[in-house]
Write a protein that holds these residues in place. Structure first.
Motif, PDB file in Angstrom:
ATOM      1  N   LEU A   1       0.640  -1.072   0.400  1.00 58.99           N
ATOM      2  CA  LEU A   1      -0.426   0.425  -0.064  1.00 58.99           C
ATOM      3  C   LEU A   1       1.133   1.147  -0.538  1.00 58.99           C
ATOM      4  N   GLY A   2       1.605   1.064  -1.109  1.00 61.68           N
ATOM      5  CA  GLY A   2       2.204   2.428  -1.371  1.00 61.68           C
ATOM      6  C   GLY A   2       1.876   3.843  -1.419  1.00 61.68           C
ATOM      7  N   THR A   3       3.229   5.022  -0.976  1.00 61.91           N
ATOM      8  CA  THR A   3       1.763   6.202  -1.502  1.00 61.91           C
ATOM      9  C   THR A   3       1.933   6.779  -2.935  1.00 61.91           C
ATOM     10  N   ALA A   4       2.407   5.924  -3.694  1.00 62.06           N
ATOM     11  CA  ALA A   4       2.315   6.302  -4.616  1.00 62.06           C
ATOM     12  C   ALA A   4       1.539   5.350  -6.017  1.00 62.06           C
ATOM     13  N   ASN A   5       1.777   4.072  -5.814  1.00 60.38           N
ATOM     14  CA  ASN A   5       1.314   2.844  -6.223  1.00 60.38           C
ATOM     15  C   ASN A   5       1.019   1.885  -4.892  1.00 60.38           C
ATOM     16  N   THR A   6       0.125   1.252  -5.681  1.00 60.38           N
ATOM     17  CA  THR A   6      -0.040  -0.064  -4.849  1.00 60.38           C
ATOM     18  C   THR A   6      -0.061  -1.284  -5.988  1.00 60.38           C
TER      19      THR A   6
ATOM     20  N   ILE B   1      12.733   4.272  -1.100  1.00 60.58           N
ATOM     21  CA  ILE B   1      12.118   6.334  -1.823  1.00 60.58           C
ATOM     22  C   ILE B   1      11.494   6.190  -2.266  1.00 60.58           C
ATOM     23  N   GLY B   2       9.906   6.047  -2.367  1.00 59.47           N
ATOM     24  CA  GLY B   2       8.845   6.125  -2.644  1.00 59.47           C
ATOM     25  C   GLY B   2       8.413   7.422  -3.354  1.00 59.47           C
ATOM     26  N   GLY B   3       7.556   7.717  -3.033  1.00 60.57           N
ATOM     27  CA  GLY B   3       6.498   9.232  -3.281  1.00 60.57           C
ATOM     28  C   GLY B   3       6.510  10.190  -2.653  1.00 60.57           C
ATOM     29  N   GLY B   4       5.764   9.778  -1.584  1.00 59.25           N
ATOM     30  CA  GLY B   4       5.332  10.605  -0.718  1.00 59.25           C
ATOM     31  C   GLY B   4       6.508   9.994   1.119  1.00 59.25           C
TER      32      GLY B   4
ATOM     33  N   ALA C   1      10.527  12.156  -0.757  1.00 54.49           N
ATOM     34  CA  ALA C   1      10.943  11.737  -2.190  1.00 54.49           C
ATOM     35  C   ALA C   1      10.315  12.080  -3.015  1.00 54.49           C
ATOM     36  N   GLY C   2       9.876  11.292  -3.881  1.00 54.38           N
ATOM     37  CA  GLY C   2       9.996  12.018  -5.568  1.00 54.38           C
ATOM     38  C   GLY C   2       9.074  12.743  -5.788  1.00 54.38           C
ATOM     39  N   ASP C   3       7.714  12.772  -4.861  1.00 53.54           N
ATOM     40  CA  ASP C   3       7.288  14.151  -4.974  1.00 53.54           C
ATOM     41  C   ASP C   3       7.804  14.898  -4.305  1.00 53.54           C
TER      42      ASP C   3
ATOM     43  N   ALA D   1       6.827  16.997 -14.607  1.00 54.33           N
ATOM     44  CA  ALA D   1       6.969  17.582 -13.966  1.00 54.33           C
ATOM     45  C   ALA D   1       7.795  15.965 -13.676  1.00 54.33           C
ATOM     46  N   GLU D   2       7.257  15.280 -13.422  1.00 51.64           N
ATOM     47  CA  GLU D   2       7.668  13.435 -12.635  1.00 51.64           C
ATOM     48  C   GLU D   2       7.850  12.897 -14.164  1.00 51.64           C
ATOM     49  N   ASN D   3       7.110  13.603 -15.267  1.00 54.61           N
ATOM     50  CA  ASN D   3       7.797  12.579 -15.955  1.00 54.61           C
ATOM     51  C   ASN D   3       9.170  13.386 -17.175  1.00 54.61           C
ATOM     52  N   CYS D   4       9.916  14.845 -16.438  1.00 51.90           N
ATOM     53  CA  CYS D   4      11.168  15.538 -17.033  1.00 51.90           C
ATOM     54  C   CYS D   4      11.874  14.397 -15.501  1.00 51.90           C
ATOM     55  N   LYS D   5      11.776  14.790 -14.299  1.00 47.31           N
ATOM     56  CA  LYS D   5      12.529  13.983 -13.205  1.00 47.31           C
ATOM     57  C   LYS D   5      13.055  12.371 -14.117  1.00 47.31           C
ATOM     58  N   ILE D   6      11.859  11.573 -14.439  1.00 49.09           N
ATOM     59  CA  ILE D   6      12.304  10.529 -14.721  1.00 49.09           C
ATOM     60  C   ILE D   6      12.662  10.647 -16.495  1.00 49.09           C
TER      61      ILE D   6
ATOM     62  N   ALA E   1      15.544   1.084  -2.876  1.00 46.81           N
ATOM     63  CA  ALA E   1      14.386   0.386  -3.163  1.00 46.81           C
ATOM     64  C   ALA E   1      13.567   1.579  -3.340  1.00 46.81           C
ATOM     65  N   GLY E   2      12.109   0.833  -3.556  1.00 43.62           N
ATOM     66  CA  GLY E   2      11.008   2.260  -4.123  1.00 43.62           C
ATOM     67  C   GLY E   2      11.363   2.716  -5.757  1.00 43.62           C
ATOM     68  N   GLY E   3      10.700   3.707  -7.002  1.00 45.27           N
ATOM     69  CA  GLY E   3      11.042   4.014  -7.619  1.00 45.27           C
ATOM     70  C   GLY E   3      11.529   5.047  -7.265  1.00 45.27           C
ATOM     71  N   GLY E   4      12.239   5.780  -6.277  1.00 42.27           N
ATOM     72  CA  GLY E   4      13.662   6.747  -6.091  1.00 42.27           C
ATOM     73  C   GLY E   4      14.975   6.146  -6.929  1.00 42.27           C
ATOM     74  N   ALA E   5      14.673   4.305  -6.154  1.00 42.00           N
ATOM     75  CA  ALA E   5      15.532   4.344  -6.119  1.00 42.00           C
ATOM     76  C   ALA E   5      16.409   4.467  -7.971  1.00 42.00           C
ATOM     77  N   LEU E   6      15.343   4.260  -9.175  1.00 43.53           N
ATOM     78  CA  LEU E   6      15.679   4.766 -10.516  1.00 43.53           C
ATOM     79  C   LEU E   6      16.161   5.744 -10.845  1.00 43.53           C
ATOM     80  N   LEU E   7      16.534   7.066 -10.132  1.00 47.12           N
ATOM     81  CA  LEU E   7      17.055   8.236 -10.543  1.00 47.12           C
ATOM     82  C   LEU E   7      18.445   8.127 -10.914  1.00 47.12           C
TER      83      LEU E   7
ATOM     84  N   PRO F   1      12.905  -2.253  -7.798  1.00 46.19           N
ATOM     85  CA  PRO F   1      13.437  -1.422  -7.228  1.00 46.19           C
ATOM     86  C   PRO F   1      11.497  -1.192  -6.311  1.00 46.19           C
ATOM     87  N   LEU F   2      10.730  -0.678  -7.771  1.00 49.04           N
ATOM     88  CA  LEU F   2       9.546  -0.086  -7.710  1.00 49.04           C
ATOM     89  C   LEU F   2       8.388  -1.493  -7.595  1.00 49.04           C
ATOM     90  N   ASN F   3       9.156  -3.216  -7.848  1.00 55.01           N
ATOM     91  CA  ASN F   3       8.078  -3.628  -6.852  1.00 55.01           C
ATOM     92  C   ASN F   3       8.357  -4.893  -5.637  1.00 55.01           C
TER      93      ASN F   3
HETATM   94  P1  ADP Z   1       5.464   4.202  -2.742  1.00 52.77           P
HETATM   95  O1  ADP Z   1       5.603   2.835  -2.346  1.00 52.77           O
HETATM   96  O2  ADP Z   1       5.454   5.357  -1.876  1.00 52.77           O
HETATM   97  O3  ADP Z   1       3.774   4.180  -3.289  1.00 52.77           O
HETATM   98  P2  ADP Z   1       6.947   3.989  -5.339  1.00 52.77           P
HETATM   99  O4  ADP Z   1       7.925   3.123  -4.616  1.00 52.77           O
HETATM  100  O5  ADP Z   1       5.857   3.560  -6.348  1.00 52.77           O
HETATM  101  O6  ADP Z   1       6.529   4.606  -4.304  1.00 52.77           O
HETATM  102  O7  ADP Z   1       7.935   4.616  -6.397  1.00 52.77           O
HETATM  103  C1  ADP Z   1       6.965   6.149  -6.496  1.00 52.77           C
HETATM  104  C2  ADP Z   1       8.311   6.550  -7.210  1.00 52.77           C
HETATM  105  O8  ADP Z   1       9.290   6.829  -7.453  1.00 52.77           O
HETATM  106  C3  ADP Z   1       7.350   8.683  -7.824  1.00 52.77           C
HETATM  107  O9  ADP Z   1       7.614   9.656  -7.009  1.00 52.77           O
HETATM  108  C4  ADP Z   1       8.088   8.591  -9.161  1.00 52.77           C
HETATM  109  O10 ADP Z   1       7.674   9.625  -9.982  1.00 52.77           O
HETATM  110  C5  ADP Z   1       9.082   7.456  -9.065  1.00 52.77           C
HETATM  111  N1  ADP Z   1      10.091   6.831 -10.184  1.00 52.77           N
HETATM  112  C6  ADP Z   1       9.598   6.040 -11.008  1.00 52.77           C
HETATM  113  N2  ADP Z   1      11.048   5.787 -11.492  1.00 52.77           N
HETATM  114  C7  ADP Z   1      11.739   6.989 -11.975  1.00 52.77           C
HETATM  115  C8  ADP Z   1      12.503   6.609 -12.218  1.00 52.77           C
HETATM  116  N3  ADP Z   1      12.602   5.912 -13.422  1.00 52.77           N
HETATM  117  N4  ADP Z   1      13.209   7.622 -12.259  1.00 52.77           N
HETATM  118  C9  ADP Z   1      12.754   8.663 -10.907  1.00 52.77           C
HETATM  119  N5  ADP Z   1      11.384   8.362 -10.109  1.00 52.77           N
HETATM  120  C10 ADP Z   1      10.953   7.427 -10.351  1.00 52.77           C
END
Ligand code: ADP
Ligand code: MG
Length: 353
Positions: free
Chosen positions: A24-29, A167-170, A191-193, A216-221, A295-301, A322-324
């Motif tokens: 149950l993530g702040t950005a994705n479930t 590093i998640g969304g919130g 975090a990501g937000d 903005a999120e797309n630019c970051k990615i 781990a988390g989406g932020g690990a992909l930065l 990281p996202l899974n």
């Molecule tokens: P949560 O666990 O809080 O739901 P996630 O682990 O799903 O969060 O990560 C979501 C965050 O990861 C968002 O802020 C999203 O923008 C960021 N994110 C996803 N892919 C990438 C990427 N390739 N580079 C940087 N940030 C990313």
């Protein structure tokens, strides 16, 4: 013949009674179903009709409504800051996601839900209750860093320290784990937000251009980075001119974006440093040997591993998926629950109603 039938019967039974793990993530479930892996992955967003209270959409469909709804419809992220801002919405969301995977798995059994480590006692109970109302038979919660560590394959039940940074969304959650428990942890609402917001405000300041959350999120990615790139990148952003109010675009470089997100990145690095400092020396030494797991989406930065490594002088690894990670971890835990008394005890302790 008889054994063939029995085999068929047990195959039939297991098809209809699988354990469920939920991130149950702040950005994705994400929902993990035993034997099948991650079967659902949708934004933690819910859209409601304010006048009637009716739930209009959840997940992917609701995310498309963010920022695009007429006055009486609100699309929101009930867990945005890592706390449950709205119990009812969180409950509706959980019910919807569990329901969505349940039509394929008629008899639902046990569910383990990963929740942010900063949630209060009341919020924890609300999640357990919501999972029960969604029609599961036995409910447990687990702190997300713990689930992430399992999912990333760290040896969490050994008497040696492992450090996980999710590093998640919130929220960003930093934890040191040993012997199946969290020894020390820190959760910050950066975090990501915040990276997205830093990009928006930079573009506003430097180009007089207002861009939406998704841009903005797309630019970051697309071009975001935490460390200089071998080949710097650029991207054209579409938005609205702050002076004329008309649509306009601007081209930004990865160097500019790296500067723009420096502050929130420094806060994330600080959280890691402070956690290392507060960890008992033996365990910190283990973590230094083994390295920090991201781990988390932020690990992909791009380059976030190099930045943290440079700042802490500890080797840094990025989890395979990281996202899974958390979803896989909850799935591993719910499966191990039946055979492993240590895990059962750990879950029962954290899930007392
Ligand atoms: P949560 O666990 O809080 O739901 P996630 O682990 O799903 O969060 O990560 C979501 C965050 O990861 C968002 O802020 C999203 O923008 C960021 N994110 C996803 N892919 C990438 C990427 N390739 N580079 C940087 N940030 C990313
Ligand atoms: Mg998460």
């Amino acid at each position: 013949m008889a054994s063939h039938k029995a085999g068929m019967f047990s195959g039939f039974m297991s098809r209809f009674s699988r354990d469920i793990g939920i991130d149950l993530g702040t950005a994705n479930t994400l929902v993990h179903v035993g034997g099948m892996g991650v079967v659902l992955n949708e934004p933690s967003v819910i859209a409601i009709n304010k006048d009637t209270g009716e739930v209009l959409a959840v997940g992917e469909e609701a995310k498309r409504m963010l920022g695009r709804t007429p006055g009486h419809i609100v699309a929101s992220r009930p867990l945005r800051d890592g706390v449950i801002a709205d119990y009812e919405q969180t409950e509706e969301m959980l019910k919807y996601f569990i329901g969505k995977v349940s039509h394929r798995f008629l008899l639902r059994r046990t569910v383990v839900v990963g929740i942010p480590s900063g949630v209060t006692e009341v919020e924890r109970r609300a999640v357990l209750e919501a999972a029960a109302k969604a029609g599961t038979t036995k409910q447990y919660v687990i702190e997300e860093p713990m689930a992430a560590a399992f999912g990333a394959g760290l040896p969490v039940d050994e008497p040696s320290g492992s450090m996980i940074v999710d590093i998640g969304g919130g929220t960003t959650e930093v934890a040191v784990i040993s012997l199946g428990g969290i020894v020390h942890s820190r959760s910050i609402r950066i975090a990501g937000d915040e990276l997205d917001e830093a990009i928006s405000s930079y573009v506003k300041r430097a180009y007089n251009l207002f861009i939406g959350e998704k841009t903005a999120e797309n630019c970051k990615i697309q071009i975001g980075s935490a460390y200089p790139l071998a080949q710097e990148l650029e991207l054209t952003l579409k938005g609205r001119d702050l002076v004329s109010g008309l649509p306009r675009s601007a081209t930004v470089t990865s160097e500019e974006i790296r500067m723009a997100i420096q502050e929130p990145l420094a806060a994330i690095v600080d959280a890691v440093k402070l956690t290392l400092e507060a960890t008992p020396p033996e365990l910190a030494a283990d973590a230094m040997d083994r390295g920090i797991m991201l781990a988390g989406g932020g690990a992909l930065l791009r380059g976030i591993d190099r930045l943290i490594q440079k700042e802490t002088m500890v080797p840094v690894h990025i989890a395979d998926e990281p996202l899974n990670c958390v979803a896989i971890g909850t799935g591993m835990v719910v499966e191990a629950l039946h055979e492993n008394p240590v895990i059962r005890k750990m879950l029962e302790k954290s899930s007392r109603p």
